[in-house]
Design a protein around this motif. Structure first.
Motif, PDB file in Angstrom:
ATOM      1  N   LYS A  95     -19.887  23.210 -13.361  1.00  0.00           N
ATOM      2  CA  LYS A  95     -18.898  22.820 -14.356  1.00  0.00           C
ATOM      3  C   LYS A  95     -18.734  21.301 -14.387  1.00  0.00           C
ATOM      4  O   LYS A  95     -19.374  20.568 -13.636  1.00  0.00           O
ATOM      5  CB  LYS A  95     -17.560  23.492 -14.053  1.00  0.00           C
ATOM      6  CG  LYS A  95     -17.568  24.996 -14.213  1.00  0.00           C
ATOM      7  CD  LYS A  95     -17.561  25.401 -15.676  1.00  0.00           C
ATOM      8  CE  LYS A  95     -17.342  26.888 -15.853  1.00  0.00           C
ATOM      9  NZ  LYS A  95     -17.247  27.276 -17.270  1.00  0.00           N
ATOM     10  N   VAL A  96     -17.830  20.852 -15.259  1.00  0.00           N
ATOM     11  CA  VAL A  96     -17.555  19.420 -15.420  1.00  0.00           C
ATOM     12  C   VAL A  96     -16.074  19.182 -15.161  1.00  0.00           C
ATOM     13  O   VAL A  96     -15.216  19.779 -15.818  1.00  0.00           O
ATOM     14  CB  VAL A  96     -17.922  18.925 -16.830  1.00  0.00           C
ATOM     15  CG1 VAL A  96     -17.623  17.430 -16.971  1.00  0.00           C
ATOM     16  CG2 VAL A  96     -19.390  19.206 -17.127  1.00  0.00           C
ATOM     17  N   VAL A  97     -15.751  18.322 -14.211  1.00  0.00           N
ATOM     18  CA  VAL A  97     -14.375  17.988 -13.889  1.00  0.00           C
ATOM     19  C   VAL A  97     -14.163  16.496 -14.111  1.00  0.00           C
ATOM     20  O   VAL A  97     -15.059  15.690 -13.863  1.00  0.00           O
ATOM     21  CB  VAL A  97     -14.028  18.384 -12.434  1.00  0.00           C
ATOM     22  CG1 VAL A  97     -14.826  17.563 -11.420  1.00  0.00           C
ATOM     23  CG2 VAL A  97     -12.530  18.251 -12.176  1.00  0.00           C
ATOM     24  N   ALA A  98     -12.985  16.130 -14.602  1.00  0.00           N
ATOM     25  CA  ALA A  98     -12.681  14.725 -14.877  1.00  0.00           C
ATOM     26  C   ALA A  98     -11.518  14.246 -14.024  1.00  0.00           C
ATOM     27  O   ALA A  98     -10.610  15.010 -13.674  1.00  0.00           O
ATOM     28  CB  ALA A  98     -12.358  14.530 -16.361  1.00  0.00           C
ATOM     29  N   LEU A  99     -11.560  12.962 -13.693  1.00  0.00           N
ATOM     30  CA  LEU A  99     -10.476  12.273 -13.003  1.00  0.00           C
ATOM     31  C   LEU A  99     -10.102  11.074 -13.859  1.00  0.00           C
ATOM     32  O   LEU A  99     -10.970  10.377 -14.364  1.00  0.00           O
ATOM     33  CB  LEU A  99     -10.918  11.803 -11.612  1.00  0.00           C
ATOM     34  CG  LEU A  99     -11.403  12.891 -10.651  1.00  0.00           C
ATOM     35  CD1 LEU A  99     -12.045  12.255  -9.428  1.00  0.00           C
ATOM     36  CD2 LEU A  99     -10.245  13.795 -10.234  1.00  0.00           C
ATOM     37  N   ARG A 100      -8.810  10.797 -14.009  1.00  0.00           N
ATOM     38  CA  ARG A 100      -8.375   9.741 -14.917  1.00  0.00           C
ATOM     39  C   ARG A 100      -7.475   8.712 -14.238  1.00  0.00           C
ATOM     40  O   ARG A 100      -6.624   9.064 -13.422  1.00  0.00           O
ATOM     41  CB  ARG A 100      -7.649  10.377 -16.098  1.00  0.00           C
ATOM     42  CG  ARG A 100      -7.013   9.414 -17.088  1.00  0.00           C
ATOM     43  CD  ARG A 100      -5.591   9.082 -16.678  1.00  0.00           C
ATOM     44  NE  ARG A 100      -4.761   8.646 -17.789  1.00  0.00           N
ATOM     45  CZ  ARG A 100      -3.444   8.528 -17.720  1.00  0.00           C
ATOM     46  NH1 ARG A 100      -2.805   8.805 -16.601  1.00  0.00           N
ATOM     47  NH2 ARG A 100      -2.749   8.130 -18.763  1.00  0.00           N
ATOM     48  N   ALA A 101      -7.684   7.447 -14.577  1.00  0.00           N
ATOM     49  CA  ALA A 101      -6.799   6.354 -14.161  1.00  0.00           C
ATOM     50  C   ALA A 101      -6.469   5.516 -15.383  1.00  0.00           C
ATOM     51  O   ALA A 101      -7.293   5.355 -16.284  1.00  0.00           O
ATOM     52  CB  ALA A 101      -7.464   5.484 -13.102  1.00  0.00           C
TER      53      ALA A 101
END
Length: 431
Positions: A94-100
């Motif tokens: 799958k594809v997981v995102a992290l955001r700043a």
């Protein structure tokens, strides 16, 4: 000889298998500790060179350079100055995102830090001092640290990690677009298609503490602008015109009464704040124009609609009473930040690995707002708070986010990096 070769082959196979196994918590912790000096250095550099929303050119260039050096695929100019990095793991998944978020605030820094900001920049027609008063410098640094750790484990990652460095979370200047909505419009969640996203925000809570709650967490917000057109007159003859100071005072008092007496305060929290009042240029002239700005914070659509209606009617009525034309306009809406119920149900043990004994999954509602909520409208999302208060600072007197004295204990960056890495890895492993 045959037995010896077979033994060597078996050992090599076992080593190769171990190398491809999922990274352990101990490996993540060791990698986070190793990258901590770089995270601190990034944070201090970004803190000393803050940039306002949609102006994050230097910060974005730093992020893009570091991500490319780590082997990420990089897209720049997403949502004006945003940066998207893509790390494809060694295994499918799958594809997981992290955001700043990257933007600073028009605040004059008073921390006295050796790397304190001395920067000024234009904002809505004025040149103002700029400071990272909400910790976005730390968010960028921690996500770069997490990207470094993940890049070192690329072969072991079962899927893809996307890192989003977003501009203008605090809101863009009047008349501009920006932030998460523009990042999404520019395809930040689409190339590749993101399946889930996590975000982290630092604050004045206990150092290393991680907290969140399922469902609604951060308030929805709206920018409030009030304009009043009256009649200019001499300060000695207020009856010959419209006394704008009295109009402003009545509006503020009406708002305080409205949010405390006209809505059910027990059913859902509501905050209605006037933050700026602008009128006049001289002490003995009552001006023709008055502008007030502020913010509305609510936790559900019904309360938001109710308060907006009351505010607009109240402002118009007060203006009419004084013989002026007054109106209230609401713009830049941020939805309530809602943590996905399914994701929230399994992350506590993951976060406990990052900060044992300091995880709270029943956090109080936060009247602050976050356009991270926009990502949650598109994909399952969870937003988490990280405590950063230095041990020497009492909780009761700790400067809050947006204070000119806001600062954090840099040791907590290691906890933030671990939390982001473990959330990404655990999500991909479970999916």
């Amino acid at each position: 000889m045959f037995a010896r070769v077979s033994g060597l082959a078996l050992a090599a196979a076992l080593i190769g298998s171990a190398a491809q196994a999922a990274p352990s918590t101990a490996q993540v912790a060791a990698a986070a500790k190793a990258v901590q000096p770089k995270v601190v250095a990034w944070r201090r550099d970004i803190h000393e060179h803050p940039e306002l929303g949609n102006q994050e050119v230097r910060t974005a260039a730093l992020v893009a350079k570091e991500l490319r050096a780590l082997g990420f695929e990089v897209r720049e100019g997403v949502g004006r100055t945003g940066v998207v990095g893509v790390l494809k793991g060694g295994k499918p998944g799958k594809v997981v995102a992290l955001r700043a978020d990257m933007d600073a605030l028009p605040v004059e820094e008073k921390t006295g830090l050796p790397f304190a900001s001395k920067v000024t920049a234009p904002w809505e027609g004025k040149t103002l001092p700029v400071m990272h008063a909400c910790g976005h410098d730390t968010h960028v640094a921690m996500l770069l640290g997490a990207a470094t750790v993940l890049a070192g484990m690329k072969a072991q990652i079962p899927g893809t990690v996307v890192v989003l460095f977003q501009p203008a979370e605090e809101g863009s200047q009047a008349g501009e677009e920006g932030g998460a909505l523009l990042m999404i419009r520019d395809g930040a969640l689409d190339h590749p298609k993101v399946d889930a996203i996590f975000g982290l925000h630092i604050g004045p809570g206990e150092a290393h503490a991680l907290n969140y709650r399922a469902g609604g967490f951060y308030a929805g917000s709206d920018r409030l602008t009030i304009t009043v057109k009256g009649k200019q007159t001499h300060g000695a003859r207020p009856w010959a015109g419209v006394d704008m100071a009295s109009v402003a005072a009545d509006i503020v008092q009406a708002f305080n009464q409205l949010s405390a007496r006209q809505v059910d305060v027990g059913a859902s929290p509501t905050v209605l704040t006037v933050a700026t009042i602008n009128m006049g240029v001289r002490n003995n002239i009552i001006p023709e124009d008055l502008t007030m700005t502020g913010t509305l914070r609510t936790f559900n659509a019904e309360r938001r609609a109710e308060v907006i209606d009351k505010v607009q009617k109240t402002v118009a009525a007060i203006g009419e009473r004084y013989g002026a034309k007054a109106q209230a306009v609401f713009t830049q809406p941020y939805p309530v930040t809602r943590n996905d119920l399914a994701l929230s149900a399994w992350i506590k043990p993951v976060l406990e690995q990052a900060s044992p004994g300091k995880v709270d999954d029943q956090a109080a509602l936060v009247t602050g707002a976050e356009d991270f909520s926009r990502y949650g409208e598109k994909v399952p999302a969870v937003f988490i708070q990280l405590g950063g208060r230095p041990a020497s600072v009492p909780a009761a007197t700790a400067p809050a986010n947006h204070s000119p004295y806001f600062d954090v204990d840099e040791a907590v960056f290691e906890t933030g990096v671990k939390a982001e890495v473990l959330l990404a890895l655990d999500y991909l492993a479970k999916k």
